[in-house]
Motif scaffolding. Sequence first.
Motif, PDB file in Angstrom:
ATOM      1  N   LYS A  60       0.804  -1.269  -0.042  1.00  0.00           N
ATOM      2  CA  LYS A  60       0.098  -0.134  -0.081  1.00  0.00           C
ATOM      3  C   LYS A  60       1.484   1.119   0.251  1.00  0.00           C
ATOM      4  N   ILE A  61       1.635   1.260   0.801  1.00  0.00           N
ATOM      5  CA  ILE A  61       2.340   2.632   0.247  1.00  0.00           C
ATOM      6  C   ILE A  61       3.354   2.705   0.039  1.00  0.00           C
ATOM      7  N   THR A  62       4.363   1.717  -0.994  1.00  0.00           N
ATOM      8  CA  THR A  62       5.034   1.959  -2.062  1.00  0.00           C
ATOM      9  C   THR A  62       4.575   1.715  -3.134  1.00  0.00           C
ATOM     10  N   GLY A  63       3.699   0.881  -3.239  1.00  0.00           N
ATOM     11  CA  GLY A  63       3.284   0.046  -4.793  1.00  0.00           C
ATOM     12  C   GLY A  63       4.266  -0.343  -5.682  1.00  0.00           C
ATOM     13  N   ARG A  64       5.196  -1.226  -4.817  1.00  0.00           N
ATOM     14  CA  ARG A  64       5.614  -2.179  -4.841  1.00  0.00           C
ATOM     15  C   ARG A  64       5.623  -3.872  -4.159  1.00  0.00           C
ATOM     16  N   PRO A  65       5.710  -4.642  -4.634  1.00  0.00           N
ATOM     17  CA  PRO A  65       4.735  -5.812  -3.505  1.00  0.00           C
ATOM     18  C   PRO A  65       6.273  -6.081  -2.263  1.00  0.00           C
ATOM     19  N   GLY A  66       4.960  -6.333  -1.533  1.00  0.00           N
ATOM     20  CA  GLY A  66       5.834  -6.584   0.179  1.00  0.00           C
ATOM     21  C   GLY A  66       5.596  -8.154  -0.236  1.00  0.00           C
ATOM     22  N   ILE A  67       6.938  -8.603   0.731  1.00  0.00           N
ATOM     23  CA  ILE A  67       7.538 -10.099   0.450  1.00  0.00           C
ATOM     24  C   ILE A  67       6.985 -10.787   1.819  1.00  0.00           C
ATOM     25  N   CYS A  68       6.943 -11.823   1.898  1.00  0.00           N
ATOM     26  CA  CYS A  68       6.302 -12.552   3.131  1.00  0.00           C
ATOM     27  C   CYS A  68       6.585 -13.949   2.936  1.00  0.00           C
ATOM     28  N   PHE A  69       7.015 -14.128   3.938  1.00  0.00           N
ATOM     29  CA  PHE A  69       7.223 -15.865   3.730  1.00  0.00           C
ATOM     30  C   PHE A  69       6.976 -16.720   4.891  1.00  0.00           C
ATOM     31  N   VAL A  70       5.923 -17.566   4.954  1.00  0.00           N
ATOM     32  CA  VAL A  70       5.347 -18.534   5.880  1.00  0.00           C
ATOM     33  C   VAL A  70       5.566 -19.497   5.776  1.00  0.00           C
ATOM     34  N   THR A  71       5.423 -21.359   6.728  1.00  0.00           N
ATOM     35  CA  THR A  71       5.950 -22.351   6.270  1.00  0.00           C
ATOM     36  C   THR A  71       4.107 -22.662   6.009  1.00  0.00           C
ATOM     37  N   ARG A  72       5.133 -23.693   5.766  1.00  0.00           N
ATOM     38  CA  ARG A  72       3.720 -24.370   4.887  1.00  0.00           C
ATOM     39  C   ARG A  72       2.319 -25.333   6.028  1.00  0.00           C
ATOM     40  N   GLY A  73       1.304 -25.900   4.914  1.00  0.00           N
ATOM     41  CA  GLY A  73       0.353 -25.637   5.771  1.00  0.00           C
ATOM     42  C   GLY A  73      -0.118 -24.723   6.527  1.00  0.00           C
ATOM     43  N   PRO A  74       0.170 -25.314   8.191  1.00  0.00           N
ATOM     44  CA  PRO A  74      -1.338 -24.482   8.807  1.00  0.00           C
ATOM     45  C   PRO A  74      -0.634 -22.825   8.522  1.00  0.00           C
ATOM     46  N   GLY A  75       1.119 -22.151   8.295  1.00  0.00           N
ATOM     47  CA  GLY A  75       0.998 -21.260   8.403  1.00  0.00           C
ATOM     48  C   GLY A  75       1.041 -20.557   6.419  1.00  0.00           C
ATOM     49  N   ALA A  76       0.448 -21.525   5.957  1.00  0.00           N
ATOM     50  CA  ALA A  76      -0.431 -20.576   4.968  1.00  0.00           C
ATOM     51  C   ALA A  76      -1.612 -20.136   5.183  1.00  0.00           C
ATOM     52  N   THR A  77      -2.068 -20.632   5.688  1.00  0.00           N
ATOM     53  CA  THR A  77      -3.674 -21.487   6.074  1.00  0.00           C
ATOM     54  C   THR A  77      -3.576 -19.493   7.031  1.00  0.00           C
ATOM     55  N   ASN A  78      -3.267 -19.238   7.519  1.00  0.00           N
ATOM     56  CA  ASN A  78      -3.156 -18.407   8.767  1.00  0.00           C
ATOM     57  C   ASN A  78      -2.974 -16.659   8.269  1.00  0.00           C
ATOM     58  N   ALA A  79      -1.570 -17.116   7.079  1.00  0.00           N
ATOM     59  CA  ALA A  79      -1.395 -15.784   5.536  1.00  0.00           C
ATOM     60  C   ALA A  79      -2.781 -15.625   5.575  1.00  0.00           C
ATOM     61  N   ALA A  80      -3.257 -16.102   5.191  1.00  0.00           N
ATOM     62  CA  ALA A  80      -4.726 -15.946   4.010  1.00  0.00           C
ATOM     63  C   ALA A  80      -4.965 -14.697   4.583  1.00  0.00           C
ATOM     64  N   ALA A  81      -5.414 -14.217   5.968  1.00  0.00           N
ATOM     65  CA  ALA A  81      -5.869 -13.019   6.047  1.00  0.00           C
ATOM     66  C   ALA A  81      -5.681 -12.103   5.642  1.00  0.00           C
TER      67      ALA A  81
END
Length: 517
Positions: A30-51
């Motif tokens: 939002k601030i920069t117009g460039r993609p923010g980058i996020c790394f999460v672990t698989r499975g539960p990490g990914a579903t938590n990040a879905a928000a």
Amino acid sequence: MLDALIGSGVDLLTCRQEGGAAMMAETYGKITGRPGICFVTRGPGATNAAAGVHVAAQDSTPMILFVGQVARNMRHREAFQELDYPAVFGTIAKWAVEIDDPARIPELLARAFRVATQGRPGPVVIALPEDMLVDTADVPDAPPIRPIEMAPAADGIAELTERLARAERPVAILGGGGWRGAARDGMIAFAERHALPVAVEFRRGGSFPADHPNYVGDLSIGASPGLVEAIERADMILMLGGRMSESPSQNYTLFDIGPGDDRIVHLHPDPEEVGRVYQPGLGLVGTAGGFVSAVEGLPGPNRQSGWVEDLRRTYLDWSTEPLPLPGSFQMGEVVCWLRDTLGPDAAITNGAGNFATWINRHYRFRDHGSQLAPTSGSMGYGLPAAVMAKRQQPERDVVCVAGDGDIMMTVQELATAVQHEIPVIVLVIDNGMFGTIRMHQEKHYPGRVSATDLRNPDFAAMAASFGCHAETVRDSGDFAAAFDRARASGRPALIHCFLDPEALTIAKTLSDLRDAT
């Protein structure tokens, strides 16, 4: 991946929950117009990040989420925490892909950056199989990606010129996230030259400065009746960059759907969005920057009416003075104090709840990135957003305003702020309930309160245990001094504010709602 980041120069924040991490990445976009980058672990990490991915999707924010994946020779066995990421994220992300061959990393990452930033921006999800990450490949890197700016076609601009010349009561409504830098400056000049009143869509504050004489308000939940009436009376609607979705359209009541509305000129960077819901009189495909470049030389009209001045006066009458409500803590007074005290570059962040309606009505967002809030209405957004905003721009004041239900969704990110020494200020507005849901219960199910009462912790004590500066305020007269102490502390700070449960909405008490049923 973590090992490769050592010595890379990448600013790495260690977060406490994947949803908070993804919301921080979305805020960076939002601030920069460039993609923010996020790394999460698989499975539960990914579903938590879905928000956070969902926020990026609905808010049209560029973001890339990297997720772990099981080894390639274990796929399709439902191995430990295995997910089919294209299937799981296929309806949220713009693109979801798994990298099976390290030689394709440059190709697929370059494409991911373009997908995330071009057209309608949004999130991309990239799955990284465990064994692929330790493979090697000899392959040239991709060049830096610069998103393409698209200008509307010349015939469309010619028709726009004719429509502007005829219009007596035009209104511009800015949406999307592209109104930054030169595009924002160009839009301000365009509005001045063409005597355009300018409104912004829900939670797009800062796209146009609220202290500018052409600014006439925001189409938020509970928008100014005067602004809604003006849009109904307008003979030309410049819908620029946004989708005019449920909240800004006042539940899809502002404009006809189906028959179309010839008053509408709809500009959007995705051609599939033009006409998807509203059939405009004129559709234009282009980015915010491309649009202002295309209209830079258009001559201004000879419009002499007091249209802009009238709408500006209506906005000021609506937003300047707060309405008194029960209790010693007056939320409207606090927001007005913040409005009149903080600098133009200050950022206010929030998640979801009735408390945010005071911000929408009374605060004046003057700079790009000064309002950081989810158009998707995601609870818990405010604290992660504040952490990222202050990390990126430490010189600005960053204040998170959160409800007591809202803050508990991501309160663990106070630990992130303390660990990385990011001095955000958090205001917890505590009325002991999920206020928005309670409001609807009182309206539609009178006398049948269910699952909305909250038994809260001592938020100040909790914040102090994290290592924050912490205060408690029960009277709004004590707020300014508490805020000044929080700001002077130089640490992450939390002020626990108690709001009378009767002060349920910005204009009506809980008893008012009950009596009306």
